[in-house]
Design a protein around this motif. Structure first.
Motif, short mmCIF file in Angstrom:
data_model
loop_
_atom_site.label_atom_id
_atom_site.label_comp_id
_atom_site.label_asym_id
_atom_site.label_seq_id
_atom_site.Cartn_x
_atom_site.Cartn_y
_atom_site.Cartn_z
N ASN A 131 0.82 -1.21 0.00
CA ASN A 131 0.00 0.00 0.00
C ASN A 131 0.86 1.26 0.00
O ASN A 131 0.56 2.23 -0.69
N ARG A 132 1.94 1.24 0.78
CA ARG A 132 2.80 2.43 0.85
C ARG A 132 3.53 2.65 -0.47
O ARG A 132 3.61 3.78 -0.96
N VAL A 133 4.03 1.58 -1.05
CA VAL A 133 4.76 1.72 -2.32
C VAL A 133 3.82 2.12 -3.45
O VAL A 133 4.19 2.85 -4.37
N ALA A 134 2.55 1.69 -3.36
CA ALA A 134 1.58 1.98 -4.41
C ALA A 134 1.19 3.45 -4.45
O ALA A 134 0.53 3.90 -5.40
N GLU A 135 1.58 4.24 -3.43
CA GLU A 135 1.26 5.66 -3.43
C GLU A 135 2.03 6.41 -4.52
O GLU A 135 1.65 7.51 -4.90
N GLY A 136 3.11 5.83 -5.02
CA GLY A 136 3.87 6.43 -6.11
C GLY A 136 3.65 5.68 -7.40
O GLY A 136 2.54 5.23 -7.70
N GLU A 137 4.71 5.50 -8.17
CA GLU A 137 4.62 4.74 -9.42
C GLU A 137 4.50 3.24 -9.12
O GLU A 137 4.90 2.78 -8.05
N PRO A 138 3.96 2.46 -10.07
CA PRO A 138 3.82 1.01 -9.84
C PRO A 138 5.18 0.33 -9.65
O PRO A 138 6.14 0.62 -10.36
N HIS A 139 5.23 -0.58 -8.68
CA HIS A 139 6.44 -1.37 -8.41
C HIS A 139 6.04 -2.82 -8.18
O HIS A 139 4.91 -3.11 -7.78
N ASP A 140 6.97 -3.72 -8.41
CA ASP A 140 6.80 -5.14 -8.09
C ASP A 140 7.52 -5.44 -6.78
O ASP A 140 8.60 -4.89 -6.52
N LEU A 141 6.94 -6.33 -5.98
CA LEU A 141 7.50 -6.67 -4.68
C LEU A 141 7.61 -8.18 -4.51
O LEU A 141 6.74 -8.93 -4.98
N LEU A 142 8.67 -8.60 -3.85
CA LEU A 142 8.83 -10.00 -3.43
C LEU A 142 9.45 -10.00 -2.05
O LEU A 142 10.43 -9.29 -1.80
N VAL A 143 8.88 -10.78 -1.15
CA VAL A 143 9.45 -10.97 0.19
C VAL A 143 9.70 -12.45 0.39
O VAL A 143 8.83 -13.29 0.12
N SER A 144 10.90 -12.77 0.86
CA SER A 144 11.25 -14.14 1.23
C SER A 144 11.57 -14.16 2.72
O SER A 144 12.46 -13.42 3.17
N ALA A 145 10.85 -14.98 3.47
CA ALA A 145 11.06 -15.09 4.92
C ALA A 145 11.44 -16.52 5.24
O ALA A 145 10.59 -17.40 5.31
N GLY A 146 12.73 -16.75 5.37
CA GLY A 146 13.20 -18.10 5.64
C GLY A 146 12.82 -19.08 4.55
O GLY A 146 12.63 -20.27 4.81
N GLY A 147 12.67 -18.59 3.31
CA GLY A 147 12.33 -19.46 2.20
C GLY A 147 10.87 -19.44 1.79
O GLY A 147 10.53 -19.88 0.69
N ASP A 148 9.99 -18.95 2.67
CA ASP A 148 8.59 -18.76 2.29
C ASP A 148 8.47 -17.43 1.58
O ASP A 148 9.02 -16.42 2.03
N VAL A 149 7.72 -17.39 0.48
CA VAL A 149 7.76 -16.25 -0.43
C VAL A 149 6.36 -15.73 -0.71
O VAL A 149 5.42 -16.51 -0.91
N VAL A 150 6.22 -14.38 -0.75
CA VAL A 150 4.99 -13.74 -1.17
C VAL A 150 5.36 -12.67 -2.18
O VAL A 150 6.36 -11.96 -2.00
#
Length: 258
Positions: A131-150
């Motif tokens: 939500n915070r990043v979407a306030e500007g231009e479009p961006h892609d996000l990936l989070v890896s937490a100990g190998g679990d990914v969203v």
């Protein structure tokens, strides 16, 4: 937008949180900018707050106080009660293959929501980051937490994120790759953390699989279902097939991939 064929700027951020390496990958025009960096720091701060709240290792955490009997769930703060309710729902959805009430050293069940908390906390912080990043231009996000990914892709000029599913017998080897623009991948098994999953019914570690990876729309339930599939062992694939919008990659005790 950059000319066709030119890659968007990327930036990676890594911190140790909840006893795990957590990395955030941002792809887009402001990926290396101060606003993105501030949003990512807020993401890590949210995880640290939940770690303090739900840790079973910190004696002053609400969860530790509940486990000692110094605090009841009914008197705990709303965020703790929300997780407890989700754990009850997870037990219902998995027919008891997932539970937040696990036998302690004396065999008495004690409250331990850590099997759900990591995926849930990461997903909550990820939604706020998006939500915070979407306030500007479009961006892609990936989070890896100990190998679990969203992941979530807001751009249309970028490729899918590619997530590798590792071989539990050789963690340097990738068994499968998954291309995602939105969704989650979660794995349960013994390769990274040893025998840390307990079958709630028997109180013993499961033995039917080496790993269970679940791909689905959100990390909270992909993580829960991966744990439940690992506990179910040989019956996991048939059970996963009953879950809408989820698929699994299972590695049997003999190393065979399903």
């Amino acid at each position: 937008m950059l000319p066709e064929g030119v890659e968007q700027p990327r930036q990676a951020f890594v911190q140790q949180v909840m006893g795990l390496p957590v990395s955030v990958h941002v792809r887009g025009p402001q990926a290396r900018g101060d606003e993105v960096a501030a949003a990512v720091e807020a993401f890590f701060a949210a995880l640290r707050d939940d770690d303090a709240r739900f840790s079973t290792w910190r004696p002053d955490s609400p969860v530790s106080r509940i486990r000692r009997g110094d605090l009841t769930l009914a008197d705990a703060e709303p965020r703790v009660r929300e997780v407890a309710a989700l754990c009850e729902e997870a037990a219902r959805r998995t027919d008891g293959a997932f539970s937040a009430w696990l036998p302690g050293p004396d065999g008495v069940p004690t409250f331990d929501p850590t099997g759900l908390v990591k995926g849930w906390a990461v997903e909550q912080a990820f939604d706020e980051l998006r939500n915070r990043v979407a306030e500007g231009e479009p961006h892609d996000l990936l989070v890896s937490a100990g190998g679990d990914v969203v992941v979530a892709c807001a751009r249309t000029d970028t490729p899918d994120w590619t997530i590798g599913i590792e071989d539990p017998q050789d963690r340097s080897r990738v068994l499968r790759t998954v291309g995602l623009r939105r969704g989650a991948v979660a794995t349960s098994g013994t390769a990274a953390r040893g025998q840390h999953v307990i079958d709630p019914a028997s109180g013993a570690p499961p033995s039917g699989l080496l790993s269970a990876t679940v791909i689905g729309p959100d990390l909270t339930w992909a993580d829960v279902y991966a744990t439940a599939a690992f506990v179910r062992g040989a019956q996991a694939q048939e059970w996963i097939a009953t879950l809408p919008d989820h698929v699994a990659v299972l590695v049997g005790a003999d190393g065979a991939v399903q």
